[in-house]
Scaffold this motif. Structure first.
Motif, PDB file in Angstrom:
ATOM      1  N   ASN A 151       0.813  -1.221   0.000  1.00  0.00           N
ATOM      2  CA  ASN A 151       0.000   0.000   0.000  1.00  0.00           C
ATOM      3  C   ASN A 151       0.848   1.273   0.000  1.00  0.00           C
ATOM      4  N   PHE A 152       2.000   1.288   0.675  1.00  0.00           N
ATOM      5  CA  PHE A 152       2.831   2.506   0.683  1.00  0.00           C
ATOM      6  C   PHE A 152       3.308   2.804  -0.745  1.00  0.00           C
ATOM      7  N   ASP A 155       0.257   4.063  -2.850  1.00  0.00           N
ATOM      8  CA  ASP A 155      -0.134   5.427  -2.445  1.00  0.00           C
ATOM      9  C   ASP A 155       0.885   6.440  -2.959  1.00  0.00           C
ATOM     10  N   GLU A 185       4.497  11.453   2.903  1.00  0.00           N
ATOM     11  CA  GLU A 185       4.981  11.054   4.229  1.00  0.00           C
ATOM     12  C   GLU A 185       4.657   9.585   4.415  1.00  0.00           C
ATOM     13  N   LEU A 186       5.661   8.760   4.571  1.00  0.00           N
ATOM     14  CA  LEU A 186       5.420   7.320   4.732  1.00  0.00           C
ATOM     15  C   LEU A 186       4.902   7.042   6.141  1.00  0.00           C
ATOM     16  N   PRO A 187       3.921   6.144   6.274  1.00  0.00           N
ATOM     17  CA  PRO A 187       3.438   5.783   7.606  1.00  0.00           C
ATOM     18  C   PRO A 187       4.532   5.087   8.437  1.00  0.00           C
ATOM     19  N   TYR A 188       5.506   4.481   7.751  1.00  0.00           N
ATOM     20  CA  TYR A 188       6.600   3.761   8.412  1.00  0.00           C
ATOM     21  C   TYR A 188       7.803   3.885   7.478  1.00  0.00           C
ATOM     22  N   SER A 190       9.665   2.572   5.422  1.00  0.00           N
ATOM     23  CA  SER A 190       9.807   1.356   4.616  1.00  0.00           C
ATOM     24  C   SER A 190      10.967   1.502   3.622  1.00  0.00           C
ATOM     25  N   THR A 194      10.608   3.715   0.150  1.00  0.00           N
ATOM     26  CA  THR A 194      11.563   4.821  -0.028  1.00  0.00           C
ATOM     27  C   THR A 194      12.256   4.687  -1.386  1.00  0.00           C
ATOM     28  N   LYS A 211       8.964  12.408   3.541  1.00  0.00           N
ATOM     29  CA  LYS A 211       9.150  12.408   4.999  1.00  0.00           C
ATOM     30  C   LYS A 211       9.065  10.994   5.535  1.00  0.00           C
ATOM     31  N   ASN A 212       9.728  10.770   6.650  1.00  0.00           N
ATOM     32  CA  ASN A 212       9.763   9.453   7.308  1.00  0.00           C
ATOM     33  C   ASN A 212      10.369   8.393   6.375  1.00  0.00           C
ATOM     34  N   ARG A 389       4.929  -1.553  18.585  1.00  0.00           N
ATOM     35  CA  ARG A 389       4.117  -1.636  17.367  1.00  0.00           C
ATOM     36  C   ARG A 389       3.109  -2.766  17.506  1.00  0.00           C
TER      37      ARG A 389
END
Ligand code: EPU
Length: 460
Positions: A151-152, A155, A185-188, A190, A194, A211-212, A389
């Motif tokens: 999903n990252f 998105d 901005e990545l939720p984690y 990854s 990236t 970001k992130n 987590r």
């Protein structure tokens, strides 16, 4: 199509001698024998495969050096070839020249033939969108270490202006209006997501702020590759990466960062078997976090100009480890360490915080005599470095417990390596099946075991 084969040297099917082990699936391993000797680590699987994809972005050929002979590399090579990239040997052993001048769309059947073989194809999206305006991605493979969503990635691609459609063929992504810079901005942090953003943003119109972001050394090496190609990428504090899109990129000439995961695996093998292994090509700078844990666990190391020597410094000591994104202790490093911790004097805890199912491999160690209790929802309390987590698990290892040989089946790449190490540390004979998976990430694995004095036969 040329396929790179692992472990091609020699012609006998014997373990302690040389062997031709291509396609080997079952090993009989006689343990209780420390590993001693020198092995060389080459380029990192987790950089080389991404740098190969980056070559698609250049207008001239790229040269990649220190490419290991791994099945994941062969999969990416083949997928590049079906997209019209010419891949040939370079001017020194282990180098590849990747010429994207004939790049073109591939047929569904050709792409589909790579389904389930590797996770890297997802990274073809950005380069193919820039080149052809569309990308078709097969079902992904990779290790079975829990749900591995994308999903990252999707998105991020949508943020660049891409349209994502899922069809019976896989995932079809198009960009009829081209790709533009985005604020993401990545939720984690990854690693893969990236890389997806980097490989897409370098040629997107305008500026991208990520970001992130993940900041693993392999990511920094990919940034170096892209900068050589003409990209403008800056790394800001606090996991922020800024990418200014450019019109065109050229080929690169790059020597890959060494495989940190392989270096760590052999270091732990020295600790677990009470041996001594010089890992040629390992560099201290990229292993600082691991070396601290290794020392606390009773390991001894000597940093030399051309590598690092690893062995025990006395008895193995219990440790508490939380896996994390860089600069934390990587998730790929806990499996071989856990084997060594079965021999520590006392209770160790390993919190796995990156993947949701990366401690299942410990079941086989328990079968061999280890005292390991897995807490599937993690453990509360204790001094934490990594915020808790939802997906995490914890393993509590009580040692020392003698290990005895058993019949075990390799579950995934890193777990598989650690099974072989456990079998080498154990008394008696083990039968380890499914060892073919190990060739996804460990170059010339059987040859290296042989060089270190391991006592094994290929029996299937
Ligand atoms: N995640 C999502 N959605 C996404 C992507 C990731 O939820 O779209 C989650 C994952 O499920 C996981 C976390 O984010 O919980 C981290 O995953 P990440 O994307 O960082 O992992 P990856 O890029 O798929 C790479 C390596 C892995 C390594 C991890 C962590 C490659 C080819 N693989 O995977 O290596 O464990 O980063 O460092 O680079 C291996 O070499 O054996 C291996 C599994």
């Amino acid at each position: 199509m040329t396929t790179l084969l692992n472990d091609t040297a020699g012609n006998k099917k014997s373990g302690r001698g040389q062997g031709t082990h291509a396609g080997a699936e079952v090993l009989a391993i006689r343990g209780g024998r420390p590993l001693h000797g020198t092995i060389e680590v080459k380029g990192a699987k987790n950089l080389v495969t991404k740098a190969m994809v980056a070559a698609l972005l250049g207008e001239t050929p790229s040269t990649l050096r220190d490419v290991p002979e791994l099945s994941d590399v062969a999969v990416v090579r083949s997928l590049l070839e079906v997209h019209g990239v010419t891949v040939t040997d370079g001017d020194e052993p282990g180098s590849l020249v990747l010429d994207p001048s004939g790049a073109a769309s591939a047929h569904f059947e050709e792409i589909d033939a790579h389904a389930g073989a590797s996770r890297i194809p997802i990274l073809f999206c950005g380069p193919l969108l820039h080149l052809l305006g569309e990308a078709l991605i097969p079902d992904l493979g990779g290790c079975r270490i829990g749900d591995r969503p994308i999903n990252f990635h999707m998105d991020a691609l949508r943020a660049f202006g891409a349209i994502v459609d899922k069809s019976y063929e896989g995932i079809r992504i198009t960009a009829p209006d081209g790709l533009h810079g985005a604020n993401i901005e990545l939720p984690y942090p990854s690693v893969g997501a990236t890389e997806q953003v980097l490989l897409t943003a370098v040629k997107a119109k305008g500026v991208t702020e990520l970001k992130n972001a993940a900041i693993e050394p392999e990511i920094m090496d990919l940034i170096a590759v892209l900068q050589k190609m003409g990209a403008i990428i800056s790394y800001e504090p606090n996991r922020v990466i800024l990418i200014e899109g450019v019109e065109s990129l050229r080929g690169y000439d790059h020597r890959s960062i060494f495989d940190r995961n392989e270096a760590v695996s052999w270091a732990c093998a020295a600790l677990a078997t009470d041996g001594e292994i010089f890992v040629q090509g390992a560099k201290q700078q990229d292993l600082l976090t691991f070396l601290n844990v290794f020392r606390k666990a009773g390991g001894w190391f000597d940093v030399r100009e051309d590598g690092i020597l690893f062995r025990r410094g006395g008895s193995i000591k219990p440790v508490v480890v939380e896996t994390d994104v860089h600069p934390g202790y990587m998730t790929d490093w806990q499996q071989p360490l856990i084997v060594a911790l079965t021999q520590a004097e006392g209770e160790s805890t390993v919190h796995e915080t990156v993947y949701e199912n990366r401690l299942g491999f410990t079941q086989a160690l328990v079968k061999m005599g280890a005292d390991i209790v897995v807490h599937p929802h993690g453990l509360e309390g204790g001094q934490r470095r990594v915020p808790r987590r939802a997906l995490e698990q914890a393993a509590v290892i009580n040692g020392p417990t003698p290990l005895t040989g058993a019949e075990i089946e390799v579950p995934d790449l890193r777990g598989g390596f650690s099974y072989v190490v456990a079998a080498l540390a154990a008394q008696g004979e083990s039968r380890v099946s499914g060892v073919g998976i190990i060739s996804r990430g460990y170059e010339k694995f059987f040859d290296k075991l042989t060089a270190l004095g391991a006592d094994f036969d290929v029996v299937g």
